[in-house]
Design a protein around this motif. Structure first.
Motif, short mmCIF file in Angstrom:
data_model
loop_
_atom_site.label_atom_id
_atom_site.label_comp_id
_atom_site.label_asym_id
_atom_site.label_seq_id
_atom_site.Cartn_x
_atom_site.Cartn_y
_atom_site.Cartn_z
N MET A 222 1.69 -1.49 12.75
CA MET A 222 0.74 -2.58 12.99
C MET A 222 -0.22 -2.22 14.12
O MET A 222 0.21 -1.83 15.20
CB MET A 222 1.58 -3.79 13.39
CG MET A 222 0.83 -5.07 13.38
SD MET A 222 0.61 -5.62 11.69
CE MET A 222 -0.15 -7.18 11.99
N PRO A 223 -1.52 -2.43 13.94
CA PRO A 223 -2.43 -2.24 15.07
C PRO A 223 -2.16 -3.29 16.14
O PRO A 223 -1.66 -4.37 15.83
CB PRO A 223 -3.81 -2.47 14.46
CG PRO A 223 -3.62 -2.52 13.00
CD PRO A 223 -2.20 -2.83 12.73
N VAL A 224 -2.48 -2.96 17.40
CA VAL A 224 -2.30 -3.93 18.48
C VAL A 224 -3.19 -5.14 18.24
O VAL A 224 -2.79 -6.29 18.36
CB VAL A 224 -2.66 -3.29 19.83
CG1 VAL A 224 -2.69 -4.34 20.93
CG2 VAL A 224 -1.65 -2.20 20.16
N LEU A 225 -4.43 -4.85 17.85
CA LEU A 225 -5.41 -5.92 17.69
C LEU A 225 -6.01 -5.87 16.29
O LEU A 225 -6.41 -4.80 15.82
CB LEU A 225 -6.53 -5.75 18.73
CG LEU A 225 -7.76 -6.63 18.52
CD1 LEU A 225 -7.48 -8.05 18.97
CD2 LEU A 225 -8.96 -6.07 19.26
N ILE A 226 -6.06 -7.02 15.66
CA ILE A 226 -6.81 -7.12 14.41
C ILE A 226 -7.83 -8.24 14.58
O ILE A 226 -7.49 -9.37 14.94
CB ILE A 226 -5.89 -7.44 13.21
CG1 ILE A 226 -4.85 -6.34 13.04
CG2 ILE A 226 -6.72 -7.58 11.93
CD1 ILE A 226 -3.82 -6.65 11.98
N PHE B 195 -12.30 -5.60 12.41
CA PHE B 195 -11.91 -4.26 12.79
C PHE B 195 -10.51 -4.33 13.39
O PHE B 195 -9.95 -5.41 13.55
CB PHE B 195 -12.90 -3.61 13.76
CG PHE B 195 -13.00 -4.28 15.10
CD1 PHE B 195 -12.13 -3.95 16.13
CD2 PHE B 195 -13.99 -5.23 15.33
CE1 PHE B 195 -12.23 -4.56 17.36
CE2 PHE B 195 -14.08 -5.85 16.57
CZ PHE B 195 -13.21 -5.51 17.59
N ALA B 196 -9.97 -3.18 13.69
CA ALA B 196 -8.63 -3.16 14.28
C ALA B 196 -8.59 -2.10 15.36
O ALA B 196 -9.37 -1.15 15.35
CB ALA B 196 -7.59 -2.85 13.21
N ALA B 197 -7.69 -2.28 16.31
CA ALA B 197 -7.50 -1.27 17.35
C ALA B 197 -6.04 -0.86 17.37
O ALA B 197 -5.17 -1.69 17.63
CB ALA B 197 -7.91 -1.83 18.71
N PRO B 198 -5.76 0.40 17.05
CA PRO B 198 -4.36 0.84 17.02
C PRO B 198 -3.78 0.99 18.42
O PRO B 198 -4.52 1.07 19.41
CB PRO B 198 -4.42 2.19 16.30
CG PRO B 198 -5.83 2.60 16.28
CD PRO B 198 -6.69 1.43 16.60
N GLU B 199 -2.47 1.03 18.47
CA GLU B 199 -1.71 1.21 19.72
C GLU B 199 -2.22 2.43 20.48
O GLU B 199 -2.50 3.48 19.90
CB GLU B 199 -0.23 1.39 19.35
CG GLU B 199 0.70 1.56 20.53
CD GLU B 199 1.08 0.22 21.13
OE1 GLU B 199 1.58 -0.63 20.39
OE2 GLU B 199 0.87 0.03 22.34
N ALA B 200 -2.36 2.27 21.80
CA ALA B 200 -2.69 3.38 22.70
C ALA B 200 -4.00 4.06 22.34
O ALA B 200 -4.16 5.25 22.54
CB ALA B 200 -1.57 4.40 22.75
N SER B 201 -4.95 3.28 21.82
CA SER B 201 -6.24 3.88 21.46
C SER B 201 -7.33 3.39 22.41
O SER B 201 -7.16 2.39 23.11
CB SER B 201 -6.62 3.47 20.04
OG SER B 201 -6.87 2.08 20.00
#
Lengths: 286, 378
Positions: free
Chosen positions: B11-15, B34-40
């Protein structure tokens, strides 16, 4: 405080302004310590040769003035002083409290709504005399004439537009991001306003409080038409020294006026730092 | 439009799911996803008014979206106040508390959460050391320099370990040198902690230097989600191509040569060999399109044999490199050469230009400006 060198012209203008402002104050002070014979002597007596405190004594002991052979004062001013303090302090507190929250509401959550602040301001657009009569009728129907509750209610209603608008300008000048940073730091909206917004507009809050207090303290007309026996304030009491039998008791009036000035001078002195900062708050944005 | 969601196992941290927002009838964001994956390190890139700040404010909970959802670690954030969202944010104008010292500013997030004094002191000291601001802790923000204030704001955000850091143009008020220094530091901090960062910026260079993924916004819409290099090499359309890279990309009218022989692009008063990648593009002979050539992809060549010829009208020295302006009857082109090479030519001289790497040429639709070679969903 910065000191500034004045040119001779500025000195002269400043002196003229001071004379115009301070002469009435000087005259009242002098009249307050004149014996009855000097009150309206002609030619005018500037500084009494025999200063006396009889005028002040008469305020709280109506018989005192009789030693000069003047009578006609029936009522002590104690009740009026008490009434003024009660009505002004309570009404100022309520007006500033309600105004503060409406200011924050309009400034932060008004979202472009221009009508509400204008409607609030429109309360000030009527001449007080025009709304005094309806108020007397309404208040006598609901039993609020000659009561402090009624007087305080109307003082709050009349000064609320000022407190709202003044405080709104201070809140507007404070970048909302500071409150938002506090919310992100972990405060609720309400706590952010209470612990961040309010301390940062402290100067404006003092200036507004002072201004509203002066309005309430010196209000005459509503107090006059809404008071009979239970309620009295200093401005109403001042008018009572125009007597049928002894004429106008200028000295006693002046003495009460001097007393009425005291709290304003003290409070003004205490908060003058905040007052100056409050007034210039908008001008020094970082 | 969920084309931008990366296909990832976890799961991405943020969707950000289909967010729309308008202010007084004017659309600020339209169906943004958009989405932001973990540790990105994700960068929201776009010109002023593109909706970058609104995006971040909605994620933080400072503004409410008209529709759509913000999902943080699988939890719908709808209706939650900022304090309940497990985020930290650096606001556009920093918003330090003017009546609090550096220490108090940084310590505030821990203080309002009721951490004990000892812990607060240790952690502030730690952060201050990392950010090199130990000397400003006792001072009020008004006595600090721009860079110090910036670091205090950074410290106030970094003192916590939230799921997501939001940074709204955090480097915009700094001078160029400090900006470069701080952005490297930001990237280092993000890597060291394995945190998830979402940063808004109008500056392509900044995005290029720092981002894992760039979300390109324009007029409240996501136009492209890509790595910085993809964005540079295959911008989704003409406008995106112009937004990234300096000097600006050359956009010249072109058409495919018809007839027999090797296929060629007729452009800029000359003819270029058609790159392989163009074979699959919907380009009919003699239908005009726009050819995109990055300035660094044009090299000086001898005026006799070069495919494009023209007169050199300007040389702009850029230090190590130089930007040349070449004009002929068909168009004006900018080429990036080494400074040394630029010194071999004079303004007014006839020069030739050749394409260094045909693989990096891009073709844009003449009407819509769409990149014909950009595969949707890339």
């Amino acid at each position: 405080m910065q000191t500034k060198k004045l040119s001779p012209l500025q000195w002269v203008l400043m002196l003229m302004a001071l004379t115009v402002t301070l002469f009435p104050v000087f005259w009242i002070l002098m009249t307050a310590i004149k014996p009855p014979t000097d009150w309206n002597a002609s030619p005018a007596i500037w500084v009494p040769s025999e200063p006396t405190f009889v005028n002040f004594k008469t305020l709280f002991d109506p018989e005192a003035i009789r030693e000069y052979g003047v009578g006609g004062v029936s009522q002590s001013a104690t009740k009026a002083v008490f009434g003024s303090v009660l009505a002004s302090v309570t009404a100022t507190f309520l007006s500033v409290l309600i105004g503060l929250f409406s200011a924050i509401g309009i400034s932060r959550y008004g979202d472009g709504n221009k009508a509400t602040p204008l409607i609030i301001l429109s309360g000030r657009m009527f001449p007080p005399a025009a709304i005094a009569v309806p108020f007397v009728i309404i208040f006598s129907n609901i039993g609020l004439t000659d009561s402090y509750v009624g007087l305080i209610a109307i003082y709050v209603a009349v000064t609320l537009p000022f407190s709202t608008w003044m405080l709104k300008s201070f809140v507007d000048d404070l970048p909302r991001e500071i409150e938002e940073a506090a919310m992100i730091d972990g405060l609720s909206r309400m706590r952010a306003h209470l612990t961040v917004t309010i301390p940062l507009i402290k100067g404006g809050l003092f200036a507004t409080t002072m201004f509203i207090f002066i309005l309430n303290w010196s209000e005459f007309m509503f107090a006059l038409v809404l008071s009979y026996t239970n309620v009295s304030t200093i401005p109403v009491q001042l008018a009572k020294y125009v007597t049928a039998t002894a004429g106008t008791l200028y000295g006693v009036q002046a003495a009460l006026a001097v007393l009425a000035m005291v709290p304003l001078v003290i409070v003004g002195y205490l908060i003058q730092g905040h007052l100056a900062r409050g007034m210039t708050f908008g001008a020094i944005k970082q | 439009m969920t084309q931008g969601l990366p296909k990832m196992g976890d799961m991405p941290v943020l969707i950000v799911d289909n967010i729309s927002k308008s202010f007084r009838g004017r659309a600020a964001l339209t169906a943004e996803s958009f989405a932001a994956p973990e540790a990105s390190f994700t960068v929201v890139l776009g010109p002023a008014g593109a909706g970058k700040t609104t995006t971040l404010r909605i994620i933080a909970g400072l503004d409410r979206p008209d529709s759509g959802r913000v999902v943080l670690r699988g939890r719908d954030m709808g209706g939650l106040e900022p304090k309940d969202r497990d985020i930290a944010m650096i606001l556009d104008n920093l918003a330090l508390y003017p009546n609090k010292t550096g220490f108090e500013n940084i310590a505030n997030p821990l203080r309002v959460r009721g951490r004990d004094k000892k812990e607060i002191e240790t952690r502030v000291a730690e952060i201050a050391h990392t950010l090199k601001i130990a000397h400003t802790l006792k001072r009020l923000p008004k006595t600090m320099s721009g860079g110090e204030r910036q670091r205090i704001a950074l410290g106030r955000a970094l003192i916590r370990r939230p799921s997501l850091f939001l940074l709204d143009e955090p480097l915009s008020s700094l001078d160029a040198k400090l900006r470069i220094e701080l952005r490297a530091e930001l990237r280092r901090l993000q890597r060291e902690r394995g945190s998830t960062f979402l940063m808004a910026t109008p500056d392509f260079n900044e995005a290029m230097a720092i981002a894992d993924t760039v979300i390109m916004l324009r007029k409240g819409r996501v136009v492209q989600i890509a790595t910085p290099q993809e964005l540079y090499d295959q911008p989704v359309d003409r406008e995106a191509a112009l937004f990234v890279g300096a000097p600006l990309i050359n956009l010249v009218p072109a058409r495919m040569g018809g007839g027999s022989g090797a296929p060629a692009i007729l452009t800029a008063g000359g003819s270029l060999a058609m790159p392989e990648a163009f074979a699959t593009l919907p380009l009919a002979p003699d239908v005009p399109f726009e050819l995109g050539v990055r300035p660094e992809n044009l090299a000086l060549a001898s005026p006799e044999s070069a495919p494009i010829r023209g007169e050199l009208t300007d040389i702009e020295p850029l230090g190590l490199k130089a930007a040349l302006t070449v004009r002929n009857e068909a168009c004006e082109l900018r080429a990036l050469t080494t400074g040394a090479e630029a010194r071999t030519v004079r303004i007014g001289q006839a020069v030739g230009l050749a394409v260094r790497d045909a693989g990096t040429l891009t073709a844009f639709d003449a009407q819509s400006g769409r990149n014909l070679g950009h595969a949707p969903g890339l």
